[in-house]
Design an enzyme around this catalytic site. Sequence first.
Site, short mmCIF file in Angstrom:
data_model
loop_
_atom_site.label_atom_id
_atom_site.label_comp_id
_atom_site.label_asym_id
_atom_site.label_seq_id
_atom_site.Cartn_x
_atom_site.Cartn_y
_atom_site.Cartn_z
CG HIS A 3 5.33 49.87 28.65
ND1 HIS A 3 4.50 49.93 29.73
CD2 HIS A 3 6.57 50.15 29.12
CE1 HIS A 3 5.20 50.23 30.81
NE2 HIS A 3 6.45 50.37 30.48
CD GLU A 62 9.16 59.69 33.24
OE1 GLU A 62 8.61 59.74 34.35
OE2 GLU A 62 9.87 58.74 32.88
#
Lengths: 427, 361
Positions: free
Chosen positions: B153, B84
């Site tokens: 999440h 990322e």
Amino acid sequence: MSFTATKFSHSLLAVPINSSTPRSNDKPLSFSSDLFKHNASSSSFLGSTQKLLRLNARRSPPPVAAVLLQQTSNLLITKEEGLVLYEDMVLGRSFEDKCAEMYYRGKMFGFVHLYNGQEAVSTGFIKYLRKEDCIVSTYRDHVHALSKGVPSREVMSELFGKATGCCRGQGGSMHMFSKEHNVLGGFAFIGEGIPVATGAAFSMKYKREVLNQADSDNVTLAFFGDGTCNNGQFFECLNMAALWKLPIVFVVENNLWAIGMSHLRATSDPEIWKKGPAFGMPGVHVDGMDVLKVREVAKEAIDRARRGEGPSLVECETYRFRGHSLADPDELRNPAEKQHYAGRDPITALKKYLFENKLATEQELKAIDKKIDEVLEEAVDFAEKSPAPARSQLLENVFADPKGFGIGPDGRYRCEDPKFTEGTAHV
Amino acid sequence: MLGVIRNKNLLRPSFSAFRHLSSSAKQMTVRDALNSALDEEMSADPKVFLMGEEVGEYQGAYKISKGLLEKYGPERVLDTPITEAGFTGIGVGAAYYGLKPVVEFMTFNFSMQAIDHIINSAAKSNYMSAGQINVPIVFRGPNGAAAGVGAQHSHCYASWYGSCPGLKVLAPYSSEDARGLLKAAIRDPDPVVFLENELLYGESFPVSAEVLDSSFCLPIGKAKIEREGKDVTITAFSKMVGFALKAAETLEKEGISAEVINLRSIRPLDRATINASVRKTNRLVTVEEGFPQHGVGAEICASVIEESFGYLDAPVERIAGADVPMPYAANLERLAVPQIEDIVRAAKRACHRSVPMAATA
């Protein structure tokens, strides 16, 4: 001279440069192939401390192939080139000295990281670039911007926090930008600039291959230090740059110290250049105190990137003559080590080379020194006399298109309105 | 690290009558709306490219980029390694140097690994460079709670990104929003954080011919009044707009007319629309899935108190996710995010029609 980059095979991926050129320097250069034969006192590699001796003793010889540089002429540079390099290095050195002076006089503030001692890297690489090529730097960025052509007065004025600075006083010491000169920023976090530089290189390739701009053969240089080479973004980008064959050169300015953390205490294998071959790109170690050596390596790596043959990792072993920043008491570095590197001053070395090879006279260099002094006097004077940014400037430039962010009916920021709370600061 | 979530279609609201769209409208899923917006903008501008994990050969972890690799090739639909920080920074650097990247996060939770580049490299550059380097980039992906995926999440980042100058932050609800706002985001010269919701991807909404036109675009910074009303204003974004509309239906049966504002844009926030509505209804309920403290609702409340204090007939009501990391167990998870009945109850409290708060706890 040959880099064998166009046809390097796996056995040649690791490319320590060995030079057959007679050196004018006081010591023979120690590129990695002969690194292990020298003890610390005769080697420039990885400092001169006792720790290093222990570390070297443990090492086994590296599986590398030496590539000989073949000189077509005895001289590495022409007179003109020599004078350009000298001027740029003196500019970098004197500019930083002037910064220290101005900092202590309270003219600039915050963190100011000076580049003294590392000039051979900036000059050796950037003076070989075209204007369209990009550089991405760190918080130690003044001299990179100067080498790339940003006028001294604009950099100085930026450091003074004035409206005439290269970023109108909105960037500061650690954030030099110049769209005109393709300076894509100084980045204040370790490793942060590397992906941005890789992205600029990605754009160059994209422009050529997707937008069909055949003339897009520009190159990006990413500058960063030894401390950054332990950061994940370094590895992430070595991987992607090699994977996508991007036109970038990763330039490590290994000054052996990350603030007060010795490179040898921070890194499992201190030979950073080896990480290039690990990702399938050439890794080169070069004496970062010798501008001519740096320039030779820079030429190979930049030309290779420009030809579309992909990235390179160049480790320039250098040394900073001052502390990490002007706020750093610099108590951890051994005085003997500092003295050792002071004796390898890259400007003195270039001077010696120019004299010995009759490329310049004392008078010519003195004239350059004088010219730089004048340039810097003028820069300080300019910065001093320039206005501070206007109050209205506070809220400008947050967005390229600021519609909806506190813009009044006349299209201007409503910073004078006491009830202004529409998404930006209360003034 | 990641399980790709099948869309569970938890929501099937039937309040299409309230949408201000033509009656002959076609149905379109949010997924198709996003896909068509990407497709059209890539087709219109060769500088636009998509990058991220699994966007190419896998066709997107949630199939948002389906068919784009085939159409535009691997140079413009770029599968990245799982890095990322690396690929987000590369996207930002590409935007510095003249391209218009769309960076997909498999979920916005993963943007935490790249937040340095979103905030420091993208949001601040135009300012630091005094307008020399603008950053036309879109960061997009599903944000907030999905279902049963646990704390790491299930985090809404609207207020995080919404607090940062230099970013524009959008949160679409319907297919119309998804198409119009994504196209606006890609065309915008500044960095845009585009917060989608995984649970809405499979949901269908009616779309007019106008929305389907390739020139369709929504203004950044404008909220939409999804349903007009006169008794209480309910603000919401993303999935919570659906809940608010459901709550409004229930409230209507009880004689309360609720006005539902779909914020669409978290930053800039459409303070004008919110305040105009509150000045009409004199009551405010804010709804969001994120955490309550320093949240989007807190900012809306502050704006209304600053600008419309004299118009309020009741204390403002803030509905937010519970102030805990998201639990896994289904019953606890349901308790941790706002439900339709929470909105109904708060609206009734605001209208002085229910028992005091303590009695309902």
